[in-house]
Design an enzyme around this catalytic site. Structure first.
Site, PDB file in Angstrom:
ATOM      1  N   ASP A  51       0.842  -1.203   0.000  1.00  9.15           N
ATOM      2  CA  ASP A  51       0.000   0.000   0.000  1.00  9.15           C
ATOM      3  C   ASP A  51       0.878   1.256   0.000  1.00  9.15           C
ATOM      4  O   ASP A  51       1.637   1.488   0.946  1.00  9.15           O
ATOM      5  CB  ASP A  51      -0.890  -0.092   1.261  1.00  9.15           C
ATOM      6  N   GLU A  91      -2.543   1.364  -4.791  1.00 11.68           N
ATOM      7  CA  GLU A  91      -2.068   2.723  -5.116  1.00 11.68           C
ATOM      8  C   GLU A  91      -3.224   3.586  -5.594  1.00 11.68           C
ATOM      9  O   GLU A  91      -3.019   4.602  -6.220  1.00 11.68           O
ATOM     10  CB  GLU A  91      -0.925   2.684  -6.138  1.00 11.68           C
ATOM     11  N   GLY A 151      -5.376   3.575  -7.816  1.00  9.45           N
ATOM     12  CA  GLY A 151      -5.611   3.871  -9.229  1.00  9.45           C
ATOM     13  C   GLY A 151      -4.683   4.936  -9.794  1.00  9.45           C
ATOM     14  O   GLY A 151      -4.900   5.423 -10.907  1.00  9.45           O
ATOM     15  N   ASP A 166     -10.557   4.174  -1.487  1.00  9.31           N
ATOM     16  CA  ASP A 166     -11.175   3.158  -0.624  1.00  9.31           C
ATOM     17  C   ASP A 166     -12.694   3.108  -0.768  1.00  9.31           C
ATOM     18  O   ASP A 166     -13.364   4.140  -0.761  1.00  9.31           O
ATOM     19  CB  ASP A 166     -10.850   3.447   0.843  1.00  9.31           C
TER      20      ASP A 166
HETATM   21  C1  GLA Z   1      -5.423   2.294   2.748  1.00  4.50           C
HETATM   22  C2  GLA Z   1      -5.936   1.165   1.868  1.00  4.50           C
HETATM   23  C3  GLA Z   1      -6.993   0.379   2.628  1.00  4.50           C
HETATM   24  C4  GLA Z   1      -6.397  -0.160   3.926  1.00  4.50           C
HETATM   25  C5  GLA Z   1      -5.836   0.989   4.750  1.00  4.50           C
HETATM   26  C6  GLA Z   1      -5.068   0.495   5.954  1.00  4.50           C
HETATM   27  O1  GLA Z   1      -6.409   3.246   3.007  1.00  4.50           O
HETATM   28  O2  GLA Z   1      -6.441   1.670   0.668  1.00  4.50           O
HETATM   29  O3  GLA Z   1      -7.483  -0.677   1.829  1.00  4.50           O
HETATM   30  O4  GLA Z   1      -5.394  -1.085   3.620  1.00  4.50           O
HETATM   31  O5  GLA Z   1      -4.935   1.783   3.988  1.00  4.50           O
HETATM   32  O6  GLA Z   1      -4.463   1.519   6.681  1.00  4.50           O
END
Ligand code: GLA
Length: 497
Positions: free
Chosen positions: A262, A299, A301, A322
């Site tokens: 991530d 990432e 997108g 998200d």
């Molecule tokens: C980001 C990701 C989520 C999750 C959180 C965890 O926001 O996009 O899917 O993994 O981090 O902190």
């Protein structure tokens, strides 16, 4: 992507602020500490610059995300501003510190004390040069979209060893494992820090990662884990920055089968143009780890990831920010993926984020739409609910084998929208046996009578067999495509041949 509210964990109660009226210098960097049940202390920073009446600044959330303070201004002795996500800050000097009150657009509030710290404390580490680009080989994994469970959507930082073991148990006892779910994935908040040799160490929620992997494997399932190419994860926990080879070896030694990687705080050090090189560094390390580990890029997108992710041995990549457990978020993501269809195929998939089915924020019709749409999109099916206590209705959605068969179809062709008519969208997906999956989605809140000529999805005549994948029944082919009533926000999903 991030929820300050979720992650700050400040106490919402007792918001009576005894704010003292005093003019003080607010310029500088201010830190708010947050003690987590994992044993970690996370840091959030507020940066303020005041010149007379003019104020500007930013918030560094979880030492990971820097977001600008918008419309910052003086209001009496207070400084007020808001940030993206509709978080409203009110800041006021209190002795040598700042008292910070945050109210959220969606409701609720938090309060915290921020202490002054030197600016150097929140500085990102020096940039490590990205590797030279090259094309990594396909790792041979994820020939169909990965299926499993991930802790984040339901548990966030409440995930621990017990939740993971019980989820593995429930995946088997509920019939989900038999329906194809295999990965049990730990998301953010498992990390403690590094030992003297630089090895990543889990926090007290995960006493023995190897033993946990052995347990999950003993159930016939696989274990996934999470990290960031940055110094810290999105939640402010230890990231992989500068330890790529070492972490990949550790994961392999533990028996990890899947890595979600991530971007998070890597964005403080690198530009979008560096994304591919930075993901390549980890793809390379995983390839040399000696273990089959699915590589999941997260990432949001950015950086046209779909054009290069397979070249860094990526098996799936996030195409959006998200997801949230509501119709607006899910439908906005799901119905806007059609242009990415050409990039999906066996071994490499678009990832419109994990499932919210069963988390309570949508109706049964909306969850059926969510699951149908993700299956049409050949999306990874990562359940994001509490499998241990799900209702029979939720299980029947997640374990619908007719729908899963669409998602897992060997051809790996992602659906596209054939047409839209009065808020009804018809999506089609060619399948390996020559059949066609047809989703009739009603984006209206009210039910709709549907009925379209077969020619609108390119068929010269009515097909000979039509199966309704939610009614689990073959239906008599009609002169028109789906002479049917589609529930508000609902779906009729057909397999026609
Ligand atoms: C980001 C990701 C989520 C999750 C959180 C965890 O926001 O996009 O899917 O993994 O981090 O902190």
């Amino acid at each position: 992507m991030r929820s300050l509210r979720h992650l700050l964990g400040f106490h919402a109660a007792g918001l009576a602020l005894a704010l003292s009226a005093q003019a003080a210098d607010v310029n500088g960097v201010w830190r708010m500490d947050e003690h987590k049940n994992s044993g970690a202390t996370l840091h959030n920073y507020i940066v303020l610059r005041q010149h007379g009446e003019h104020v500007e600044g930013s918030v560094l959330e979880n030492s990971s995300w820097e977001i600008p303070a918008l419309d910052a201004r003086l209001e009496g002795d207070d400084i007020v501003f808001h940030t993206e996500g509709d978080w409203n800050f009110r800041v006021r000097p209190e002795g040598a510190n700042l008292r910070v009150l945050i109210t959220y657009g969606g409701g609720g509030s938090d309060e915290a004390l921020a202490v002054p710290v030197p600016a150097s404390e929140m500085a990102a580490p020096a940039r490590l040069d990205p590797p030279t680009l090259r094309e990594l080989p396909y790792n041979g994994l994820a020939k169909t979209p990965p299926m499993g469970w991930n802790s984040w959507n339901h548990f966030a930082e409440r995930v621990d060893d017990r939740v993971v073991r019980e989820t593995a148990d429930a995946m088997v006892s509920s019939g989900m494992a038999a329906a194809g779910y295999v990965y049990v994935n730990i998301d953010d908040t498992w990390e403690a820090g590094r030992d003297a040799q630089g090895n990543i160490v889990p926090n007290r929620k995960f006493p023995d990662m190897k033993a946990l992997a052995d347990y999950v494997h003993s159930k016939g399932l696989k274990l996934g884990i999470y990290s960031s190419p940055g110094p810290v994860t999105c939640g402010g926990y230890e990231g992989t920055y500068g330890h790529e080879e070492q972490d990949a070896r550790t994961y392999a030694a533990w028996g990890i089968d899947y890595l979600k990687y991530d971007w998070c705080s890597a964005g403080r050090i690198y530009h979008n143009a560096d994304l591919r090189a930075i993901y390549q560094r980890m793809g390379d390390a995983l390839g040399r780890s000696g273990r089959d580990i699915v590589f999941s890029l997260c990432e949001y997108g950015m950086g046209d990831v779909w054009t290069w992710a397979p070249k860094v041995s990526g098996n799936l990549w996030r195409t959006t920010g998200d997801i949230e457990d509501n119709w607006k978020s899910m439908s906005k993501i799901g119905f806007n993926q059609g242009h990415l269809a050409p990039f999906a195929g066996p071994g490499h998939w678009n990832d419109p984020d994990m499932l919210e089915v069963g988390n309570g924020g949508m109706s049964a019709d909306e969850y059926r739409t969510h699951f149908s749409l993700w299956s049409m999109l050949a999306a990874p099916l990562m359940a994001g609910n509490d499998l241990r206590s799900m209702s029979a209705g939720t299980r029947d959605i997640l374990a619908n084998r007719d729908v899963i068969a669409i998602d897992q179809d060997a051809l790996g062709r992602e659906a596209v929208r054939a047409f839209e008519d009065g808020g009804v969208e018809v999506w089609t997906r060619p399948l390996a046996d020559g059949a066609l999956a047809v989703g009739i989605f009603n984006r209206n809140a009210d039910e709709k009578q549907a009925g379209f000529p077969w020619a609108r999805i390119g068929l010269a005549a009515a097909p000979t067999t039509v199966r309704d994948l939610w009614r689990h029944a073959d239906v008599a082919p009609d002169a028109s495509l789906c002479t049917c009533v589609v529930a508000g926000h609902g779906v009729v999903l057909l397999r026609v041949k």
